[in-house]
Design an enzyme around this catalytic site. Sequence first.
Site, PDB file in Angstrom:
ATOM      1  N   LYS A 108       0.841  -0.798  -0.290  1.00 52.61           N
ATOM      2  CA  LYS A 108      -0.354  -0.205   0.457  1.00 52.61           C
ATOM      3  C   LYS A 108       1.116   1.321   0.046  1.00 52.61           C
ATOM      4  CE  LYS A 108      -2.962   3.064   0.503  1.00 52.61           C
ATOM      5  NZ  LYS A 108      -4.436   3.860  -0.262  1.00 52.61           N
TER       6      LYS A 108
ATOM      7  N   CYS B 164      -3.983  11.583   1.632  1.00 54.10           N
ATOM      8  CA  CYS B 164      -3.333  10.020   1.315  1.00 54.10           C
ATOM      9  C   CYS B 164      -1.651  10.556   0.770  1.00 54.10           C
ATOM     10  CB  CYS B 164      -3.724   9.103   0.328  1.00 54.10           C
ATOM     11  SG  CYS B 164      -5.129   8.442   0.782  1.00 54.10           S
TER      12      CYS B 164
ATOM     13  N   ASN C  78       1.400   4.341  -3.387  1.00 57.25           N
ATOM     14  CA  ASN C  78       1.122   5.282  -3.057  1.00 57.25           C
ATOM     15  C   ASN C  78       2.428   6.083  -3.514  1.00 57.25           C
ATOM     16  OD1 ASN C  78      -1.154   5.460  -3.133  1.00 57.25           O
ATOM     17  ND2 ASN C  78      -1.876   6.091  -0.754  1.00 57.25           N
TER      18      ASN C  78
ATOM     19  N   LEU D 168       1.435  11.451 -14.469  1.00 56.88           N
ATOM     20  CA  LEU D 168       2.302  11.565 -15.442  1.00 56.88           C
ATOM     21  C   LEU D 168       1.657  13.201 -15.981  1.00 56.88           C
ATOM     22  CD1 LEU D 168       4.341   8.935 -17.975  1.00 56.88           C
ATOM     23  CD2 LEU D 168       4.887  10.439 -15.417  1.00 56.88           C
TER      24      LEU D 168
HETATM   25  C1  UGA Z   1      -4.767   8.096  -3.850  1.00 61.97           C
HETATM   26  C2  UGA Z   1      -4.220   6.779  -4.572  1.00 61.97           C
HETATM   27  O1  UGA Z   1      -4.782   7.101  -6.071  1.00 61.97           O
HETATM   28  C3  UGA Z   1      -5.296   6.026  -4.637  1.00 61.97           C
HETATM   29  O2  UGA Z   1      -5.411   4.159  -5.533  1.00 61.97           O
HETATM   30  C4  UGA Z   1      -5.217   4.909  -2.896  1.00 61.97           C
HETATM   31  O3  UGA Z   1      -6.222   4.384  -2.336  1.00 61.97           O
HETATM   32  C5  UGA Z   1      -5.838   7.158  -1.955  1.00 61.97           C
HETATM   33  O4  UGA Z   1      -4.757   7.747  -2.107  1.00 61.97           O
HETATM   34  C6  UGA Z   1      -5.705   6.750  -0.625  1.00 61.97           C
HETATM   35  O5  UGA Z   1      -4.447   6.033  -0.527  1.00 61.97           O
HETATM   36  O6  UGA Z   1      -6.687   6.459  -0.146  1.00 61.97           O
HETATM   37  P1  UGA Z   1      -6.282  10.147  -4.270  1.00 61.97           P
HETATM   38  O7  UGA Z   1      -5.795  10.490  -3.279  1.00 61.97           O
HETATM   39  O8  UGA Z   1      -7.828  10.449  -3.457  1.00 61.97           O
HETATM   40  O9  UGA Z   1      -6.253   8.535  -4.691  1.00 61.97           O
HETATM   41  O10 UGA Z   1      -5.833  11.212  -5.204  1.00 61.97           O
HETATM   42  P2  UGA Z   1      -5.657  10.917  -6.903  1.00 61.97           P
HETATM   43  O11 UGA Z   1      -6.388  10.714  -7.597  1.00 61.97           O
HETATM   44  O12 UGA Z   1      -4.227   9.834  -6.491  1.00 61.97           O
HETATM   45  O13 UGA Z   1      -4.471  12.176  -6.770  1.00 61.97           O
HETATM   46  C7  UGA Z   1      -3.919  12.661  -5.776  1.00 61.97           C
HETATM   47  C8  UGA Z   1      -3.412  13.507  -6.169  1.00 61.97           C
HETATM   48  O14 UGA Z   1      -2.375  13.984  -7.093  1.00 61.97           O
HETATM   49  C9  UGA Z   1      -4.313  15.203  -6.156  1.00 61.97           C
HETATM   50  O15 UGA Z   1      -4.289  16.614  -6.112  1.00 61.97           O
HETATM   51  C10 UGA Z   1      -3.674  14.823  -8.387  1.00 61.97           C
HETATM   52  O16 UGA Z   1      -4.332  16.080  -8.119  1.00 61.97           O
HETATM   53  C11 UGA Z   1      -2.794  14.768  -8.402  1.00 61.97           C
HETATM   54  N1  UGA Z   1      -2.178  14.237  -9.228  1.00 61.97           N
HETATM   55  C12 UGA Z   1      -2.626  12.697 -10.145  1.00 61.97           C
HETATM   56  C13 UGA Z   1      -1.213  15.021 -10.899  1.00 61.97           C
HETATM   57  O17 UGA Z   1      -1.046  16.563  -9.681  1.00 61.97           O
HETATM   58  N2  UGA Z   1      -1.056  14.478 -11.838  1.00 61.97           N
HETATM   59  C14 UGA Z   1      -1.671  12.984 -11.465  1.00 61.97           C
HETATM   60  O18 UGA Z   1      -1.392  13.074 -13.232  1.00 61.97           O
HETATM   61  C15 UGA Z   1      -2.083  12.543 -11.053  1.00 61.97           C
END
Ligand code: UGA
Length: 424
Positions: free
Chosen positions: A204, A260, A208, A250
């Site tokens: 996990k 998270c 992340n 990316l």
């Molecule tokens: C993340 C993980 O993706 C999940 O698989 C995990 O279960 C969850 O944490 C957790 O540990 O509970 P989450 O935090 O809801 O999910 O959101 P994400 O979609 O992963 O995005 C995280 C951050 O990264 C956001 O601020 C998003 O804007 C940013 N991000 C994401 C980017 O800047 N670029 C990207 O290409 C993708």
Amino acid sequence: MNILIVGTGYVGTTTGVIFCEMGHRVTGLDLDDSKIQALQNGKLYFYEPGVEVLLTKHIQAQNIIFTKNTEKAIQENDVIFICVGTPKGTDGKADLTFVRNVAESIGQYMNTYKVIVTKSTVPVGTAELVTGWIASKQAGQIPFDVVSNPEFLREGSALQDALHPDRIIIGTESETAKSVMKELYQNFRCPIIETKAKVSEMIKYAANSFLAMKISFINELARVCDQLEINVNDVSKGIGLDHRIGPQFLRAGMGYGGSCFPKDVNALIQTAKENGHPLTILENVVKVNDEQPLFFIEKIKRYLDGELKNKTIAVLGLSFKADTDDTRESPSLKLIEKLAKEKAVIKAHDPVVKLDASQCRTVEETIAGADAVIICTDWEQYKQLDWKSLKPLMKAPLIFDGRNMLDPDEMKKLGFKYGGIGHF
Ligand code: UGA
């Protein structure tokens, strides 16, 4: 099967309704009266697309109930999922207070064999701790097993992720618990990995952290691209099509936020340090992420004659990403803090988040008279805006796209000056 979900946040509630869909009976337990009341009435108290429809359906069918009665809930269910929060403690490690409280209650009230499943994100070794906490409160010796079964649900798309997981991890050495878990997940079409609890817990954190690393990689690369006038989105596409790299995570932007990644990357850094093998790569992932909103501000300042003081800045988006009302560790809030320090006049908007009464209600109101607009959250609504008709409302046609979501050529055609992140 009768399943108890302890903790009714987006992970617990989504997991609960998905198990109802799979034909199980679910009880949701939470200590917060208002949350229980709302959920029992079929109302989500947080924003998570699609979940409320299923919640209402299963409340009506009486497949799911919500309660505050810990003793009864523990005694009437065979499998107990721990889905409570594990916030960042003062030492950077995950704070396990809520997990411990649940484990101790289970020990105190359990009357028959139970499978206790940790879904909350917990450090390596927690399954052993949970076992100890349960045992310490037992009056007699009733058998139980503890399983690590981490969640991989993204806020905003939790339902889809729960229905279509890439994999399911079952971390336990007990054959009985393994067969219970496999029966529970029998309708899912994805690989199931059976392993030890500590491996599952590490998977996990590693998942992340790896995703956060991809984001910091592209964000740091975007700075070089900015200098070289290379569109980083083209680079992401070019490398993402390599199957070994993959296109996900990316998208360059203002950095990762949420409840998270920031917490979990830090927790893994602490675990690594304590075990004598610092994860320097992750330390730099955090550094790049912390710097990213500041890097963007410096770019914005260059367009505004080096000064933000008394400039009216319209901030579009407050949540840490689209489709959620969560502002925890939101890059948008970090940027606003910096704008405030530089004495800019800030006007803010979000389609869902309502922080205070001074917040603008519409995009039009937000950008009226603005010297610049900064897009901080990738809400689809902002992409669909009729920028042509909005332009006359602004003092100057200056757009900074912190999510690289608009088409730079299109915006320039409309007469805007446009700056993204490694994006022109
Ligand atoms: C993340 C993980 O993706 C999940 O698989 C995990 O279960 C969850 O944490 C957790 O540990 O509970 P989450 O935090 O809801 O999910 O959101 P994400 O979609 O992963 O995005 C995280 C951050 O990264 C956001 O601020 C998003 O804007 C940013 N991000 C994401 C980017 O800047 N670029 C990207 O290409 C993708």
